[in-house]
Design a protein around this motif. Structure first.
Motif, PDB file in Angstrom:
ATOM      1  N   ALA A 154       1.245  11.492  -3.823  1.00  0.00           N
ATOM      2  CA  ALA A 154       0.350  12.665  -3.818  1.00  0.00           C
ATOM      3  C   ALA A 154      -0.011  13.134  -2.411  1.00  0.00           C
ATOM      4  N   PRO A 155       0.985  13.545  -1.610  1.00  0.00           N
ATOM      5  CA  PRO A 155       0.688  13.943  -0.225  1.00  0.00           C
ATOM      6  C   PRO A 155      -0.327  15.078  -0.150  1.00  0.00           C
ATOM      7  N   GLY A 169       6.788  10.832   0.992  1.00  0.00           N
ATOM      8  CA  GLY A 169       5.981  11.922   1.543  1.00  0.00           C
ATOM      9  C   GLY A 169       6.396  13.223   0.885  1.00  0.00           C
ATOM     10  N   ASN A 170       6.023  14.319   1.477  1.00  0.00           N
ATOM     11  CA  ASN A 170       6.430  15.625   0.950  1.00  0.00           C
ATOM     12  C   ASN A 170       7.886  15.883   1.375  1.00  0.00           C
ATOM     13  N   LYS A 182      -7.957  12.208   1.657  1.00  0.00           N
ATOM     14  CA  LYS A 182      -9.195  12.942   1.353  1.00  0.00           C
ATOM     15  C   LYS A 182     -10.220  12.086   0.616  1.00  0.00           C
ATOM     16  N   GLY A 183      -9.793  10.893   0.185  1.00  0.00           N
ATOM     17  CA  GLY A 183     -10.729  10.016  -0.533  1.00  0.00           C
ATOM     18  C   GLY A 183     -11.057  10.503  -1.925  1.00  0.00           C
ATOM     19  N   ILE A 184     -10.157  11.306  -2.527  1.00  0.00           N
ATOM     20  CA  ILE A 184     -10.480  11.859  -3.854  1.00  0.00           C
ATOM     21  C   ILE A 184      -9.509  11.407  -4.950  1.00  0.00           C
ATOM     22  N   SER A 230       0.840  -1.204   0.000  1.00  0.00           N
ATOM     23  CA  SER A 230       0.000   0.000   0.000  1.00  0.00           C
ATOM     24  C   SER A 230       0.869   1.246   0.000  1.00  0.00           C
ATOM     25  N   GLY A 231       1.923   1.236   0.830  1.00  0.00           N
ATOM     26  CA  GLY A 231       2.849   2.365   0.872  1.00  0.00           C
ATOM     27  C   GLY A 231       2.292   3.563   1.614  1.00  0.00           C
ATOM     28  N   ASP A 232       2.573   4.747   1.095  1.00  0.00           N
ATOM     29  CA  ASP A 232       2.280   5.993   1.817  1.00  0.00           C
ATOM     30  C   ASP A 232       1.279   6.859   1.047  1.00  0.00           C
ATOM     31  N   GLY A 233       0.893   7.975   1.686  1.00  0.00           N
ATOM     32  CA  GLY A 233       0.030   8.962   1.019  1.00  0.00           C
ATOM     33  C   GLY A 233      -1.266   8.327   0.528  1.00  0.00           C
ATOM     34  N   ILE A 234      -1.552   8.517  -0.758  1.00  0.00           N
ATOM     35  CA  ILE A 234      -2.790   7.957  -1.326  1.00  0.00           C
ATOM     36  C   ILE A 234      -2.677   6.447  -1.574  1.00  0.00           C
ATOM     37  N   GLY A 235      -1.480   5.881  -1.374  1.00  0.00           N
ATOM     38  CA  GLY A 235      -1.245   4.455  -1.677  1.00  0.00           C
ATOM     39  C   GLY A 235      -2.328   3.518  -1.146  1.00  0.00           C
TER      40      GLY A 235
END
Ligand code: NAD
Length: 366
Positions: A287-288, A76-77, A293-295, A9-14
């Motif tokens: 995409a941090p 991440g960012n 946000k679920g988008i 899964s990873g990070d952010g939107i992953g």
């Protein structure tokens, strides 16, 4: 049959986009009496938080034991995340580079074709889009500048950074073989992108690719300098079939190709070795800015899942079903925010949805 799938899964939107890809894959294979057994594998920032390193040896072993891996994205960012205070070899991206190297994933495939339904999201003019485009970017993934020796040291009292770009003929030959093989199943044209007017490595690429081409005389071969290729991609993308290129040029050009598809979130990718095993992930990063946000657009990951079924498991029909369901969902007007046209008039008949709604809509059309 039960297939073993690694899931990073990873990070952010992953985690958000991988959940949708798994949902769609499960439905697609069930129709043909198969099922998928997932092993969750830690990599990236989440692995640093849990274990102190971006990829453990245990995680590599887990990836070796499965039939294929589906992945979201890592990192991440860099401006704000504490992961980027760590030395370079302990940062999230080091985990991915190590995994690619450990699994010998030397060929990265990124199909960039314009879904007719997404014409409005393509930033190119209508006359440039023409009949649309369908490009397969084949990027060498385990050599070149990103894997060469690097150091920063004072030279004559001036702080100096040195990165090394090296390729040997075997590394070039094996990825060239893949590119010609793929072109043979498509429109039979390979464009090699390089910087042969400056770089020795590019001149070796030209020599080796030309010798591999002797076996593939039914395929047209052309060479193009990378600066010209960057321009041609936005001037006349329809001219390309397979683009074969080295690691860094491929990194940059594939994002450009993703953008003219409409969004980074829509473009899938497959990283392959000489067996059927592959690592499948969207072309975009974590995409941090929109994480949690679920988008996020899950289409690139769902499309990567389709490539997984096709290339690693040989389940072509289930893969065709997913590709068809994505097209149908877009034709029915479903769009995540990144695919919504800017003009109000062009938004007519479109329905903006979140990540999981888009996944559900695709499942419904399977
Ligand atoms: P990015 O690809 O994460 O984001 C660039 C832009 O594209 C952002 O505006 C983002 O919101 C948008 N975007 C990306 N995927 C999207 C999706 N599915 N739906 C909608 N919009 C989407 O690139 P970045 O911001 O330069 O990098 C962020 C982090 O991701 C960095 O840590 C970088 O190293 C990492 N990264 C990881 C991978 C990978 O895991 N293979 C690849 C590229 C970047």
């Amino acid at each position: 049959m039960v297939y073993k799938i690694g899931s990073i899964s990873g990070d952010g939107i992953g985690p958000e986009i991988v959940a949708e890809a798994r949902k769609v894959m499960d439905h697609a294979v069930a129709k043909y009496g198969h099922s998928l057994e997932y092993t969750d594998i830690l990599m990236g920032g989440c692995s640093i938080d849990a274990t102190g390193v971006p990829l453990t040896n245990e995680a590599i072993e887990q990836a070796i034991e499965v039939d294929a891996v589906i992945m979201g994205s890592i990192g991440g960012n860099p401006a704000t995340s504490p992961w980027y205070q760590l030395p370079p070899d302990k940062r999230p991206e080091a985990g991915l580079l190590k995994l690619r190297k450990s699994l010998r994933l030397f060929a990265n495939l990124r199909p960039a074709h314009l879904y007719p339904e997404l014409r409005g999201a393509c930033p190119l003019r209508d006359d440039i889009i023409g009949e649309g485009f369908d490009i397969m970017m084949v990027r060498e993934l385990t050599g070149g500048l990103y894997f060469g020796k690097r150091e920063t040291k004072p030279v004559n009292g001036v702080n100096t950074a040195i990165d090394t770009l090296s390729y040997n003929e075997n590394e070039i030959r094996r990825v060239a073989e893949k590119a010609f093989y793929i072109a043979g199943k498509r429109r039979k044209k390979v464009t090699v992108v390089d910087k042969a007017n400056v770089l020795d490595s590019s001149r070796l690429w030209r020599k080796v690719v030309t010798s591999v081409h002797e076996k593939y005389q039914n395929i047209e071969l052309e060479f193009m300098l990378v600066d010209n290729a960057a321009m041609q991609l936005v001037r006349d993308p329809g001219q390309f079939d397979v683009i074969l290129t080295e690691n860094m040029f491929g990194d940059i050009l594939s994002d450009e190709a993703a953008m003219i598809m409409g969004s980074l979130g829509t473009m899938p990718s497959a990283s392959l070795n000489e067996t059927k095993f592959g690592l499948f992930e969207p072309s975009g990063g974590s995409a941090p800015d929109i994480a949690g946000k679920g988008i996020a657009d899950p289409i690139g990951t769902i499309s990567s899942a389709s490539m997984l079924l096709r290339y690693s498991l040989g389940l072509d029909k289930a893969a065709d079903d997913i590709d068809g369901a994505i097209k149908k969902t877009l034709a029915d007007g479903y769009r995540t925010f990144d695919l919504m046209p800017k003009e109000a008039a062009e938004k007519k008949g479109l329905k903006q949805v979140g990540t999981s709604e888009m996944g559900d809509a695709i499942v419904e059309r399977l």
